[in-house]
Enzyme design. Structure first.
Site, PDB file in Angstrom:
ATOM      1  N   TYR A  89       0.866  -1.185   0.000  1.00 19.51           N
ATOM      2  CA  TYR A  89       0.000   0.000   0.000  1.00 19.51           C
ATOM      3  C   TYR A  89       0.898   1.228   0.000  1.00 19.51           C
ATOM      4  O   TYR A  89       1.839   1.312   0.791  1.00 19.51           O
ATOM      5  CB  TYR A  89      -0.885   0.000   1.252  1.00 19.51           C
TER       6      TYR A  89
ATOM      7  N   ASP B 187       9.340   2.399  -0.787  1.00 14.74           N
ATOM      8  CA  ASP B 187       8.359   3.106   0.046  1.00 14.74           C
ATOM      9  C   ASP B 187       8.683   2.755   1.496  1.00 14.74           C
ATOM     10  O   ASP B 187       8.281   1.700   1.986  1.00 14.74           O
ATOM     11  CB  ASP B 187       6.936   2.679  -0.340  1.00 14.74           C
TER      12      ASP B 187
ATOM     13  N   LYS C  83       5.215   9.435   8.290  1.00 13.97           N
ATOM     14  CA  LYS C  83       4.976   8.973   9.652  1.00 13.97           C
ATOM     15  C   LYS C  83       6.017   9.471  10.660  1.00 13.97           C
ATOM     16  O   LYS C  83       5.941  10.618  11.122  1.00 13.97           O
ATOM     17  CB  LYS C  83       4.880   7.429   9.663  1.00 13.97           C
TER      18      LYS C  83
HETATM   19  P1  KE4 Z   1      -0.486   8.498   4.339  1.00 11.40           P
HETATM   20  O1  KE4 Z   1      -0.977   9.161   3.076  1.00 11.40           O
HETATM   21  O2  KE4 Z   1      -1.596   7.753   5.077  1.00 11.40           O
HETATM   22  O3  KE4 Z   1       0.289   9.474   5.238  1.00 11.40           O
HETATM   23  O4  KE4 Z   1       0.611   7.404   3.933  1.00 11.40           O
HETATM   24  C1  KE4 Z   1       0.262   6.431   3.002  1.00 11.40           C
HETATM   25  C2  KE4 Z   1       1.198   5.243   3.155  1.00 11.40           C
HETATM   26  C3  KE4 Z   1       2.204   5.080   2.222  1.00 11.40           C
HETATM   27  N1  KE4 Z   1       3.077   4.046   2.311  1.00 11.40           N
HETATM   28  C4  KE4 Z   1       2.989   3.147   3.323  1.00 11.40           C
HETATM   29  C5  KE4 Z   1       3.973   2.018   3.384  1.00 11.40           C
HETATM   30  C6  KE4 Z   1       1.978   3.271   4.316  1.00 11.40           C
HETATM   31  O5  KE4 Z   1       1.898   2.359   5.320  1.00 11.40           O
HETATM   32  C7  KE4 Z   1       1.065   4.338   4.234  1.00 11.40           C
HETATM   33  C8  KE4 Z   1      -0.065   4.518   5.223  1.00 11.40           C
HETATM   34  N2  KE4 Z   1      -0.226   3.461   6.172  1.00 11.40           N
HETATM   35  C9  KE4 Z   1      -1.586   3.288   6.687  1.00 11.40           C
HETATM   36  C10 KE4 Z   1      -1.591   2.118   7.681  1.00 11.40           C
HETATM   37  N3  KE4 Z   1      -1.099   0.923   7.165  1.00 11.40           N
HETATM   38  C11 KE4 Z   1      -2.078   4.533   7.333  1.00 11.40           C
HETATM   39  C12 KE4 Z   1      -3.314   4.345   8.180  1.00 11.40           C
HETATM   40  C13 KE4 Z   1      -4.560   4.818   7.467  1.00 11.40           C
HETATM   41  O6  KE4 Z   1      -4.673   4.631   6.236  1.00 11.40           O
HETATM   42  O7  KE4 Z   1      -5.434   5.361   8.185  1.00 11.40           O
END
Ligand code: KE4
Length: 424
Positions: free
Chosen positions: A143, A238, A266
């Protein structure tokens, strides 16, 4: 008996789809009504009904120093009196940028954005603009945020909700997205053979955290590097989740593989919205205003978020809190293995990130993860919550510790875990 959490959640459902501002928070896959948070303190979350939980989600990764860490609060408070956003460059951006470069030497140049999704969107456009090619290889279960062309067989919320992709993404947005399976090199080689000189990059989570926790096998990452070199494609890591989490220098430090481009998020914002992407100077110089690839952001690099990120990283890697927390993560994995001896589990960790699956077989790909016992996970999640332990409300997520998960907190955790497994 109705409680304040359910009353407030009902109001939330009246104005937010599913009552949430991000799908995984809905507790849908664990079939529960989510608690509403009153406050976070160290390793604890407390809900509006006064129930406290030891938090192993840590806001999905950012909070390496725990909730309301005093150094982070002090840094934000000090900056507040000088303003929150200038829309112009300030020294804090340079200081944080250089601190990141110290741990990610592959990021010769970088740019701040406001989320992991923005970092993914920008890095993809840059890779296409630099190479002149459009096709991209991603892995099922990875993701990268909700970027249209990467919402194909993605992990995290899509896996949690069993969504193959997302409605509203036109077919021609994803026709250039090629899917491979994690730890399956042939599934990558095939795409290069069938799409000669058309693939701009491979993008992946070098250690998966959005299909549950899955590590790369043997020389998988090194082989992807070689494949990219052989086919003139870029390797994009990523590390939004793994960055500063699995090691101060992320998975690229552990596996000694140098990506062409990296995205972080994060932890680098310490709980405020920050994403960052960067890599080889010759690639990054294709970005406006010096290059032809446009990318922008009103609040990118704002001093408030920069101050939170700086305070976080300084207290995390510079004060060696990372290695202390890594030890407690390893002891948590040990505890899981010890207490779950009647239940077949796959438990693993890297640095301060861990994952659990219920099932007999090792999990080496998203396809393996889909075969695990999710019903058992739901029971585990429910019992853990009842015992005051809050794990990610989905079998397709990872878990995290913070420096606040100290000896006292972890002793309590082991006692609670023993109770959970005795009634599972
Ligand atoms: P954000 O756009 O949510 O800041 O980041 C996206 C993203 C990109 N790459 C990786 C490896 C990620 O894990 C994420 C976001 N992770 C999720 C939880 N697995 C965020 C939680 C959510 O979607 O509410």
């Amino acid at each position: 008996m109705s409680n304040r959490s359910s009353e407030i959640f009902k109001k939330a459902q009246a104005i937010f789809p599913g009552g949430v501002n991000s799908p995984v928070r809905a507790f849908k896959s664990v079939k529960k009504t989510p608690f509403i948070v009153e406050k976070g303190e160290g390793a604890y979350l407390t809900d509006v009904d006064g129930n406290s939980y030891i938090d192993f989600v840590c806001s999905w990764g950012p909070l390496v120093l725990g909730h309301a860490n005093e150094e982070v609060v002090a840094a934000i408070t000090e900056q507040l009196s000088k303003g929150t956003s200038y829309g112009a460059t300030c020294e804090l951006e340079v200081t944080l940028g250089n601190l990141i470069k110290k741990y990610y030497p592959s990021m010769e140049m970088l740019r701040f954005v406001n989320s992991g999704t923005e970092a993914a969107m920008s890095i993809l456009r840059l890779a296409r603009g630099f190479t002149g090619n459009n096709k991209i290889i991603k892995f099922s279960g990875c993701y990268h945020g909700h970027v249209d062309s990467l919402l194909v067989q993605a992990g995290s919320g899509l896996a949690t909700l069993s969504l193959p992709g997302s409605a509203g993404v036109p077919e021609h947005f994803v026709k250039d997205t090629l899917i491979s399976q994690f730890n399956n090199l042939e599934s990558v080689e095939k795409h290069f053979e069938e799409n000669k000189n058309q693939i701009c990059a491979i993008i992946l989570e070098p250690i998966m955290g959005n299909a549950g926790f899955i590590k790369p096998k043997d020389n998988f990452l090194k082989s992807l590097r070689e494949l990219c070199d052989k086919n003139n494609a870029l390797l994009i890591f990523d590390e939004v989740m793994t960055g500063f989490r699995v090691a101060p220098g992320g998975a690229q430090e552990i596996y000694d593989v140098k990506p062409d481009l990296t995205m972080l998020g994060k932890v680098v914002g310490g709980g405020l919205p920050v994403g960052v992407f960067g890599g080889r100077k010759e690639i990054m110089e294709h970005l406006a205003p010096i290059g032809a690839v446009y990318q922008a952001g009103t609040l990118s690099g704002n001093p408030l978020a920069m101050s939170a990120g700086l305070a976080t990283l300084k207290n995390w890697v510079e004060n060696d809190n990372f290695s202390k927390t890594q030890k407690f993560t390893q002891s948590l994995v040990q505890a899981f293995r010890e207490f779950s001896n009647d239940h077949s589990m796959q438990v693993d960790s890297e640095g301060t990130m861990f994952g659990i699956f219920f099932g007999e077989e090792p999990v080496e790909s998203f396809e393996d993860a889909l075969k695990t016992d999710t019903e058992k996970f739901i029971n585990f999640f429910d019992l853990a919550l009842k015992n005051g332990l809050y794990f990610a409300p989905s079998p397709y997520e990872a878990g995290f510790l913070s420096v606040s998960h100290d000896n006292e907190v972890m002793e309590k955790t082991y006692k609670k875990l023993e109770e959970v497994f005795s009634s599972l």
